[in-house]
Scaffold this motif. Sequence first.
Motif, PDB file in Angstrom:
ATOM      1  N   PHE A 107       0.826  -1.206   0.000  1.00  0.00           N
ATOM      2  CA  PHE A 107       0.000   0.000   0.000  1.00  0.00           C
ATOM      3  C   PHE A 107       0.866   1.264   0.000  1.00  0.00           C
ATOM      4  N   LEU A 108       1.842   1.294   0.899  1.00  0.00           N
ATOM      5  CA  LEU A 108       2.695   2.481   1.025  1.00  0.00           C
ATOM      6  C   LEU A 108       3.503   2.708  -0.243  1.00  0.00           C
ATOM      7  N   ASP A 109       4.023   1.628  -0.818  1.00  0.00           N
ATOM      8  CA  ASP A 109       4.795   1.751  -2.052  1.00  0.00           C
ATOM      9  C   ASP A 109       3.917   2.270  -3.189  1.00  0.00           C
ATOM     10  N   TYR A 110       2.695   1.783  -3.279  1.00  0.00           N
ATOM     11  CA  TYR A 110       1.761   2.229  -4.320  1.00  0.00           C
ATOM     12  C   TYR A 110       1.496   3.728  -4.190  1.00  0.00           C
ATOM     13  N   LEU A 111       1.445   4.206  -2.944  1.00  0.00           N
ATOM     14  CA  LEU A 111       1.194   5.629  -2.688  1.00  0.00           C
ATOM     15  C   LEU A 111       2.472   6.455  -2.698  1.00  0.00           C
ATOM     16  N   ASN A 112       3.605   5.771  -2.983  1.00  0.00           N
ATOM     17  CA  ASN A 112       4.920   6.424  -2.957  1.00  0.00           C
ATOM     18  C   ASN A 112       5.210   6.996  -1.564  1.00  0.00           C
ATOM     19  N   LYS A 113       4.856   6.208  -0.556  1.00  0.00           N
ATOM     20  CA  LYS A 113       5.049   6.607   0.831  1.00  0.00           C
ATOM     21  C   LYS A 113       5.872   5.554   1.560  1.00  0.00           C
ATOM     22  N   SER A 114       6.109   5.776   2.859  1.00  0.00           N
ATOM     23  CA  SER A 114       6.859   4.818   3.672  1.00  0.00           C
ATOM     24  C   SER A 114       6.512   5.054   5.134  1.00  0.00           C
ATOM     25  N   GLY A 115       7.060   4.203   6.009  1.00  0.00           N
ATOM     26  CA  GLY A 115       6.828   4.399   7.432  1.00  0.00           C
ATOM     27  C   GLY A 115       7.388   5.709   7.932  1.00  0.00           C
ATOM     28  N   ILE A 181      -3.663  -8.670  15.367  1.00  0.00           N
ATOM     29  CA  ILE A 181      -2.684  -8.398  14.318  1.00  0.00           C
ATOM     30  C   ILE A 181      -2.043  -7.045  14.582  1.00  0.00           C
ATOM     31  N   LYS A 182      -0.741  -7.067  14.760  1.00  0.00           N
ATOM     32  CA  LYS A 182       0.001  -5.834  15.055  1.00  0.00           C
ATOM     33  C   LYS A 182       0.918  -5.491  13.882  1.00  0.00           C
ATOM     34  N   ILE A 183       0.554  -4.432  13.171  1.00  0.00           N
ATOM     35  CA  ILE A 183       1.386  -3.939  12.074  1.00  0.00           C
ATOM     36  C   ILE A 183       1.380  -2.410  12.141  1.00  0.00           C
ATOM     37  N   PRO A 184       2.406  -1.787  12.715  1.00  0.00           N
ATOM     38  CA  PRO A 184       2.411  -0.326  12.828  1.00  0.00           C
ATOM     39  C   PRO A 184       2.200   0.396  11.500  1.00  0.00           C
ATOM     40  N   MET A 185       2.707  -0.170  10.381  1.00  0.00           N
ATOM     41  CA  MET A 185       2.578   0.510   9.092  1.00  0.00           C
ATOM     42  C   MET A 185       1.166   0.446   8.519  1.00  0.00           C
ATOM     43  N   LEU A 186       0.290  -0.339   9.167  1.00  0.00           N
ATOM     44  CA  LEU A 186      -1.119  -0.341   8.759  1.00  0.00           C
ATOM     45  C   LEU A 186      -1.915   0.722   9.504  1.00  0.00           C
ATOM     46  N   ALA A 216      13.172   5.865  17.975  1.00  0.00           N
ATOM     47  CA  ALA A 216      12.967   5.678  16.533  1.00  0.00           C
ATOM     48  C   ALA A 216      14.199   6.059  15.723  1.00  0.00           C
ATOM     49  N   LYS A 217      15.032   6.936  16.264  1.00  0.00           N
ATOM     50  CA  LYS A 217      16.239   7.356  15.536  1.00  0.00           C
ATOM     51  C   LYS A 217      17.174   6.179  15.263  1.00  0.00           C
ATOM     52  N   ILE A 218      17.022   5.116  16.045  1.00  0.00           N
ATOM     53  CA  ILE A 218      17.836   3.927  15.836  1.00  0.00           C
ATOM     54  C   ILE A 218      17.506   3.300  14.480  1.00  0.00           C
ATOM     55  N   LEU A 219      16.237   3.448  14.063  1.00  0.00           N
ATOM     56  CA  LEU A 219      15.777   2.838  12.820  1.00  0.00           C
ATOM     57  C   LEU A 219      15.554   3.845  11.706  1.00  0.00           C
ATOM     58  N   ILE A 220      15.145   5.068  12.072  1.00  0.00           N
ATOM     59  CA  ILE A 220      14.838   6.091  11.076  1.00  0.00           C
ATOM     60  C   ILE A 220      15.706   7.318  11.340  1.00  0.00           C
ATOM     61  N   TYR A 225       9.776  15.332  15.249  1.00  0.00           N
ATOM     62  CA  TYR A 225       8.461  15.577  15.831  1.00  0.00           C
ATOM     63  C   TYR A 225       7.384  15.667  14.754  1.00  0.00           C
ATOM     64  N   GLU A 226       7.764  16.116  13.552  1.00  0.00           N
ATOM     65  CA  GLU A 226       6.779  16.202  12.468  1.00  0.00           C
ATOM     66  C   GLU A 226       6.214  14.822  12.133  1.00  0.00           C
ATOM     67  N   LEU A 227       7.079  13.813  12.159  1.00  0.00           N
ATOM     68  CA  LEU A 227       6.639  12.446  11.886  1.00  0.00           C
ATOM     69  C   LEU A 227       5.709  11.967  12.993  1.00  0.00           C
ATOM     70  N   TYR A 228       6.090  12.207  14.229  1.00  0.00           N
ATOM     71  CA  TYR A 228       5.261  11.841  15.369  1.00  0.00           C
ATOM     72  C   TYR A 228       3.900  12.521  15.259  1.00  0.00           C
TER      73      TYR A 228
END
Length: 315
Positions: A107-115, A181-186, A216-220, A225-228
């Motif tokens: 879904f995210l790729d189709y929308l040209n988005k990401s986590g 079902i736990k999927i943060p990107m959903l 989150a900085k460990i991964l991203i 704060y804008e993302l949060y």
Amino acid sequence: MLKLFLKRLRNVFKRKTILLLKKIAFKSLSVLHNENKWNKTIKSDKEIIWVFGMIRSGTSLTTQILTNLGADIGPQKDLIQPVGVLKNLNPNGFFENFIFAEYSRYFLDYLNKSGANPPKENEESDVSFKDVDYVKLVYFSLFKINDDRVTLMNKYRAFRKLSKYGIHKYVEIFFKNNATIKIPMLSFFYKQLINEFPNSKFLIVYRNPDSVIKSAKILIDDSKYELYNTYQEYFLKISKNNNVYFFSYDNLLQSPSESIGKLAKYLNLSLDDDSISMANGLIDKKLIRNKPNDQYIGIEKINTTYKHFNELAIN
């Protein structure tokens, strides 16, 4: 010099072997797939608990606690496993279903988005489960995502089940009562999920902004704060629905027994002294994810929303 050459040769051979196996798996999955039966099933009546939240907000530990209260997260072989550096962050696993993780990525790729760059309001309306092309989904997963946290054999098994039953029957067959079902990107696809699974509950796990951003900085790299705030605003938008529950991760760490009791009550899960004790024992404050931080929040808008979530929290 010879050792270095042999090492490189082995790596090249390994990459080519893996690529060949992927091509074989993709071809086999494509040939065996029956498009006439694909996603033709009606909406599922299965009651599902969806665990939402920005990454590093405590969704993994909360889901692990839910399993101790009787929640079923599906087949173990369909779960994403912790490997490499991620094993230090979540040594017990992510408790994420591979199939739904691939849907979220698709879904995210189709929308040209990401986590790290999630869809804004109404941008997520352009995708739906029924419009997903199975062959494209498999190709995307095997050759574009290439998540090594699931073995190729387990990916193959999961996609065969999806091909045979479709997304609705897959959940009904392979998840028992209290399906979770736990999927943060959903997190940004509430409308899509409620459309396919009307008897759903949504548990939004949230945490104070500073703790989330630091973790989150460990991964991203671009965790700000804008993302949060993007996550907060979306959760605020769906908060008026009576099937949405807010769960404070900060309060869980401070008052675990009370929070676990509230979790069981609101989600109609089993609760006794043993289950509370077992769930309580999962909170290891030596882990990075469970270390408390000072709750200093410098942006007033985010601070106000965070306080509002505290007012909505079931714990």
